[in-house]
Design a protein around this motif. Structure first.
Motif, mmCIF file in Angstrom:
data_model
loop_
_atom_site.group_PDB
_atom_site.id
_atom_site.type_symbol
_atom_site.label_atom_id
_atom_site.label_comp_id
_atom_site.label_asym_id
_atom_site.label_seq_id
_atom_site.Cartn_x
_atom_site.Cartn_y
_atom_site.Cartn_z
ATOM 1 N N SER A 200 -2.668 9.109 -4.906
ATOM 2 C CA SER A 200 -3.619 8.055 -5.247
ATOM 3 C C SER A 200 -3.347 6.780 -4.444
ATOM 4 C CB SER A 200 -3.531 7.757 -6.748
ATOM 5 O OG SER A 200 -4.403 6.707 -7.102
ATOM 6 N N ARG A 201 -2.086 6.369 -4.383
ATOM 7 C CA ARG A 201 -1.764 5.162 -3.631
ATOM 8 C C ARG A 201 -1.985 5.365 -2.130
ATOM 9 N NH1 ARG A 201 3.759 3.818 -7.020
ATOM 10 N NH2 ARG A 201 2.786 2.546 -8.649
ATOM 11 N N ASP A 204 -5.582 4.946 -1.411
ATOM 12 C CA ASP A 204 -5.949 3.529 -1.475
ATOM 13 C C ASP A 204 -5.669 2.834 -0.151
ATOM 14 O OD1 ASP A 204 -6.480 0.920 -2.197
ATOM 15 O OD2 ASP A 204 -4.629 0.663 -3.316
ATOM 16 N N THR A 208 -9.041 2.172 2.397
ATOM 17 C CA THR A 208 -9.437 0.759 2.448
ATOM 18 C C THR A 208 -8.921 0.055 3.699
ATOM 19 O OG1 THR A 208 -7.481 0.044 1.198
ATOM 20 C CG2 THR A 208 -9.450 0.642 -0.063
ATOM 21 N N ARG A 210 -6.491 -1.933 3.833
ATOM 22 C CA ARG A 210 -6.170 -3.310 3.450
ATOM 23 C C ARG A 210 -4.740 -3.653 3.825
ATOM 24 N NH1 ARG A 210 -3.168 -3.491 -1.242
ATOM 25 N NH2 ARG A 210 -2.996 -1.563 -2.444
#
Length: 390
Positions: A200-201, A204, A208, A210
């Motif tokens: 999941s991380r 992310d 993204t 980010r």
């Protein structure tokens, strides 16, 4: 007659020899000139990867600070060669990978792709067996510690994930910024990152693109240490020195077992079998020597002595590091003792002030309520009552 014929033959032979020698010299000079011209036409590639040794630790530095250590094809080739030399060096158990200047690595140099032959270049990048920014598509045979400073983004982050341990400065930034430009991850990031921080991380960060700060990176397990700005290389070298003090056969056995369980096996039973199969005769001998040393050093009457720590640093660190740590510890103790002494002085001063105030207050109270005044006040009413009774 014979003498004249001999002289003529000798003169002719000498002329031929001199001519052949002069011709050979002319051809050799021409070859030297051609070689010099070729050397000028083909300059030596820049030294984009710095390799040096600190005792038995191999330091590998990315040296393109003007491009924020973006890696082009020449730099990637030099980086692969540097790691191959490190793996073949039996005297160096651990390597440290770092970036020269203000950044660790900003990924692949996209400017190299923006030429007329960009399609062929991009295909060459994809088809490289070891990776686009270095040996990221294979497992390095020995431990590597990474010192992260500045920007560690895109393929540069994938290069950091190739290392075993990551030391990150508190002001550094991680992230897959290649998401903004449509550049896919080509250097093992999609394989290593989920195994490190979870699916999941990993999704992310990958989807993204980010930025990730040092505290978040440490909290999710992406980096192992957070250090002050400007100290990534020094702390990474210190950590590498710690690893180099251990018996290397057992250390590499456990390291290979961990990677096998994470990437090569599909079941727990298979991973446990690989853990046993990786054990060699040399590892057993090292284990026996370690047990003998332990029994000789720590006797039965000092069972818990090996748990006592006289220093704040680990006993396998360098003496200089341990001495610096001891100096810091003594300085800290002196500061604490000085603070305690200052607090005691403050308390003593406060007590003295209170005592002085009480000493000044007592005579005033005596003046207000003296025994003579009480006697006079008691006598006056009696004198006033006497005439009334008469």
């Amino acid at each position: 007659m014979l003498r004249k014929v001999g002289r003529q033959l000798g003169q002719q032979v000498g002329k031929q020899v001199r001519y052949s020698v002069s011709r050979m010299l002319a051809t050799s000079n021409a070859l030297h000139k051609d070689a010099a011209a070729d050397a000028k036409a083909e300059p030596t590639p820049p030294k984009n990867i710095l390799v040096e040794k600190d005792k038995n630790i191999t330091l590998i530095g990315i040296n393109r600070p003007q491009q924020r250590n973006a890696i082009d094809s020449i730099t990637a080739s030099q980086l692969c060669d540097a790691f191959s030399v490190f793996e073949a060096d039996d005297t160096s158990p651990v390597a440290v990978l770092y970036g020269v200047g203000g950044s660790f690595c900003s990924g692949f140099d996209i400017l190299e792709m923006s030429t007329d032959e960009k399609e062929e270049i991009s295909v060459d990048i994809l088809m490289r067996p070891e990776g686009s920014v270095g040996p990221t598509r294979r497992q390095i045979k020995k431990p590597v510690v990474c010192g992260i400073n500045g920007y560690c983004i895109a393929n540069g982050l994938e290069l950091a994930l190739m290392c075993d341990l990551r030391v990150m400065e508190e002001s550094a930034v991680l992230g897959f910024f290649n998401r903004r430009f449509g550049v896919p991850m080509l250097d093992g990031g999609t394989v290593r990152l989920p195994a490190m921080i979870g699916l999941s991380r990993a999704l992310d960060l990958i989807l993204t693109g980010r930025p990730v700060g040092s505290q978040e990176a440490h909290d999710i397990g992406l980096v192992n240490r957070i250090v002050p700005t400007g100290t990534a290389l020094a702390n990474a070298l210190e950590l590498a020195n710690c690893l180099s003090k251990f018996p290397q056969r057992a250390l590499n056995h456990d390291r290979n077992s961990v990677y096998s369980a994470a990437f090569e096996t599909s079941t727990f039973h298979q991973a446990v079998q690989n853990e046993v199969m990786y054990t060699s005769r040399e590892i057993i001998e090292d284990m026996q020597n370690g047990i003998k040393w332990f029994n000789q050093t720590f006797k039965a009457d000092t069972t818990h002595s090996w748990l006592k720590r006289d220093r704040s640093m680990a006993d396998w660190d360098d003496e200089d590091v341990a001495a610096a740590a001891a100096q810091k510890e003594t300085k800290k103790q002196e500061e604490e003792a000085a603070a305690v002494e200052a607090e005691k002085q403050k308390q003593a001063e406060k007590a003295q002030k209170k005592a002085k105030k009480t000493d000044k207050a007592e005579p005033k109270a005596e003046d207000k309520c003296s025994p003579k005044d009480t006697e006079k006040s008691s006598e006056k009413p009696e004198s006033n009552d006497e005439p009334k009774k008469k």
